[in-house]
Design a protein around this motif. Sequence first.
Motif, PDB file in Angstrom:
ATOM      1  N   GLN A   1     -26.645 -62.529  66.329  1.00  9.98           N
ATOM      2  CA  GLN A   1     -25.449 -63.874  65.974  1.00  9.98           C
ATOM      3  C   GLN A   1     -25.306 -65.229  66.381  1.00  9.98           C
ATOM      4  O   GLN A   1     -23.965 -65.466  66.191  1.00  9.98           O
ATOM      5  CB  GLN A   1     -24.199 -63.012  66.795  1.00  9.98           C
ATOM      6  CG  GLN A   1     -23.848 -61.700  66.570  1.00  9.98           C
ATOM      7  CD  GLN A   1     -23.679 -61.006  65.033  1.00  9.98           C
ATOM      8  OE1 GLN A   1     -24.355 -59.974  64.911  1.00  9.98           O
ATOM      9  NE2 GLN A   1     -22.538 -61.242  64.632  1.00  9.98           N
TER      10      GLN A   1
ATOM     11  N   HIS B   1     -24.480 -64.600  54.962  1.00 14.55           N
ATOM     12  CA  HIS B   1     -25.468 -65.372  56.282  1.00 14.55           C
ATOM     13  C   HIS B   1     -26.730 -64.250  57.623  1.00 14.55           C
ATOM     14  O   HIS B   1     -26.270 -63.406  56.674  1.00 14.55           O
ATOM     15  CB  HIS B   1     -23.770 -65.714  57.201  1.00 14.55           C
ATOM     16  CG  HIS B   1     -23.228 -64.512  57.799  1.00 14.55           C
ATOM     17  ND1 HIS B   1     -21.872 -63.849  56.507  1.00 14.55           N
ATOM     18  CD2 HIS B   1     -23.135 -63.960  58.814  1.00 14.55           C
ATOM     19  CE1 HIS B   1     -22.255 -62.371  57.575  1.00 14.55           C
ATOM     20  NE2 HIS B   1     -22.209 -63.368  58.662  1.00 14.55           N
TER      21      HIS B   1
ATOM     22  N   HIS C   1     -26.123 -63.229  60.644  1.00 19.13           N
ATOM     23  CA  HIS C   1     -25.857 -61.972  61.198  1.00 19.13           C
ATOM     24  C   HIS C   1     -26.871 -61.194  61.190  1.00 19.13           C
ATOM     25  O   HIS C   1     -26.512 -60.054  59.974  1.00 19.13           O
ATOM     26  CB  HIS C   1     -24.437 -62.010  61.457  1.00 19.13           C
ATOM     27  CG  HIS C   1     -24.120 -63.446  61.954  1.00 19.13           C
ATOM     28  ND1 HIS C   1     -22.245 -63.568  61.993  1.00 19.13           N
ATOM     29  CD2 HIS C   1     -24.607 -64.106  62.416  1.00 19.13           C
ATOM     30  CE1 HIS C   1     -22.138 -65.221  62.400  1.00 19.13           C
ATOM     31  NE2 HIS C   1     -23.327 -65.468  63.034  1.00 19.13           N
TER      32      HIS C   1
ATOM     33  N   HIS D   1     -25.276 -57.730  59.175  1.00 24.82           N
ATOM     34  CA  HIS D   1     -25.176 -57.887  57.818  1.00 24.82           C
ATOM     35  C   HIS D   1     -26.406 -58.513  56.359  1.00 24.82           C
ATOM     36  O   HIS D   1     -26.643 -58.494  55.161  1.00 24.82           O
ATOM     37  CB  HIS D   1     -24.449 -58.750  56.910  1.00 24.82           C
ATOM     38  CG  HIS D   1     -23.119 -58.901  57.141  1.00 24.82           C
ATOM     39  ND1 HIS D   1     -22.167 -57.886  56.976  1.00 24.82           N
ATOM     40  CD2 HIS D   1     -22.102 -59.653  59.067  1.00 24.82           C
ATOM     41  CE1 HIS D   1     -20.473 -57.758  57.784  1.00 24.82           C
ATOM     42  NE2 HIS D   1     -20.980 -58.785  58.362  1.00 24.82           N
TER      43      HIS D   1
ATOM     44  N   HIS E   1     -18.001 -69.571  61.043  1.00 19.84           N
ATOM     45  CA  HIS E   1     -18.997 -68.126  61.435  1.00 19.84           C
ATOM     46  C   HIS E   1     -20.459 -68.833  61.259  1.00 19.84           C
ATOM     47  O   HIS E   1     -20.815 -68.632  62.219  1.00 19.84           O
ATOM     48  CB  HIS E   1     -18.308 -67.055  60.339  1.00 19.84           C
ATOM     49  CG  HIS E   1     -18.871 -66.215  61.381  1.00 19.84           C
ATOM     50  ND1 HIS E   1     -18.243 -65.319  61.875  1.00 19.84           N
ATOM     51  CD2 HIS E   1     -19.605 -65.295  60.616  1.00 19.84           C
ATOM     52  CE1 HIS E   1     -18.661 -64.186  61.768  1.00 19.84           C
ATOM     53  NE2 HIS E   1     -20.117 -63.745  61.374  1.00 19.84           N
TER      54      HIS E   1
ATOM     55  N   ASP F   1     -17.089 -61.719  56.174  1.00 19.08           N
ATOM     56  CA  ASP F   1     -15.843 -62.193  58.194  1.00 19.08           C
ATOM     57  C   ASP F   1     -15.386 -63.651  58.308  1.00 19.08           C
ATOM     58  O   ASP F   1     -14.490 -63.276  58.992  1.00 19.08           O
ATOM     59  CB  ASP F   1     -17.552 -62.328  58.918  1.00 19.08           C
ATOM     60  CG  ASP F   1     -18.391 -61.170  59.283  1.00 19.08           C
ATOM     61  OD1 ASP F   1     -18.036 -60.478  59.281  1.00 19.08           O
ATOM     62  OD2 ASP F   1     -19.910 -61.448  59.993  1.00 19.08           O
TER      63      ASP F   1
HETATM   64 ZN   LIG Z   1     -20.944 -62.473  60.815  1.00 19.47          ZN
END
Ligand SMILES: [Zn+2]
Length: 534
Positions: A64, A383, A385, A388, A462, A481
């Motif tokens: 993350q 992105h 993370h 996702h 983010h 997000d």
């Molecule tokens: Zn995220």
Amino acid sequence: MKRFAFLLVASMGIVALVGACASMQQGGVDLVTRAVQASGGPVALGGVKTIAQKGTVKQWEPEQSAAAGGEMRYANESTVDAVTDVASRTTRIDWVRNYFYPAPRSYTFSEIVSPEAGYVAGIDSTGRTKQSLESNPPAHTMSGLRLAASQRELLRSSPLLVLEMLKNPSSVAAVGDITVGGATYPAVDYRAGDQTLTVMFDRATGLPARVRSLDYDNVWGDVSYDLVLGDWQAVDGVRIATSRKYELNGRTVMDTRITETRVNAPLAADRLVIPASLLAGARRPATGDVPYQWVIRRQFIGTYLDSEQPSYDTQASPGLRLVELGPGVQHQVGGTHHSLVVEMKDHVVVFDAPVSDRHANWVLSAVRAKFLRKPVKYLVLTHHHMDHTGGIRAYANEGATIVAGKGTAEHWKRVLAAPYTRNPDLAPKDLTRTPIIEVADKWVHSDGQREVHAYVIAPNPHAEGLLIGYVPDLKLGFATDIWSPGAGALPERLNPALAALVAGVKKAGITPVKFAGGHGSTADYAPLAALEGK
Ligand SMILES: [Zn+2]
């Protein structure tokens, strides 16, 4: 004659093999016997009826991070107060978890874990199940997945693990020396249920030094997860490791310090009781494909959905489904994490690959059914993370090109080169030749009829290189997000994430009417844009 000779050789081979197994087992049991002696001996360990421990816990989440492959997020700092009744193999842990990420908050809750059921009193996550939301006061039974993961980690960290191993010699096998970080440890495998823990022993003291499981991680594929034991102290004749660190592929993601241990302190039986009303419907521990790393580490950041399916609440949702947002445009919803599917002339573009390859396989089969087997040619990742992107391999396996934001291509190259033999949802294949497009600013993709765009939103709070998607003919945006459209009322004024989105839309020169989300559903864009300057 020939046949007889073969049989003779074969049976000699079997004898040799059986002999090897027996000596492997004996070598393993010798190591375990020494560890039991070093831990206080069979009498002292066998006399332990209750263990009460207090301590502090710090947890980090590597996937993350702000930048792809960057520094881990420091997720929370907690206090624990745990009691175990050895006879009933039941543990209660009272937590106060203070989170720094993804948002500062504090959860005070208790877990009770028995061989048959798991229970949580209080709120322990932003992702609550229907049962947790409807219980007053908030409480829920653990999913079979969480129960299995909790049981495994309680066994791994138990001061009585070596005694249990000694009592089950047929489940112990020496595996030779294992070298970790320059140190070499004699080691054994211990088979507990359908899990194998590799216990490595300190050569000098004979105490267990590391307890390893070989897990599957949705981003990094095959990973090692080690509990590193240290700072041993004697409590009533029993040796207790007061430093317990978990290493994920060599990086410390959890650091527990035991500040107080009491052995055989009286324990009120009612502290370990799961209310009968909930116990009746409680799940048994899951076996087989338990996504241990997902279950454990989503709890690190306090977002874990304690459900039989990692992607959706089985108590509240019949499962993942597609919702049509316009001609040839489908929003995969029905769970906690969503994708956007856009049909082109002879192929399909998908935005985001959340959770797992199992989730991705569901989207891929829905796409096949809906769009008459048009291949998914592009997977656009908003992105990096883990929640996702955990389905990236399923798309790469189908031949999709990965489209990702500025500064993330190297990360994805490494991820796609990582072995994933323990992936329960996808057979291993060489994915290193998967094409990756790194979007510096914007990506415009056209089939002569429809266009699909992606724009880097920079700066944003983010994730570095975060993209939004855009389908111009529908004036439809896709954001993950930084905005969860439809997931709640807009704030009074723009927060930094929403401000980044509004600024990004302006800079891109696009004119979205609606946004769909990687979370939430869909919402009109105008009310959000109207907050600018307020
Ligand atoms: Zn995220």
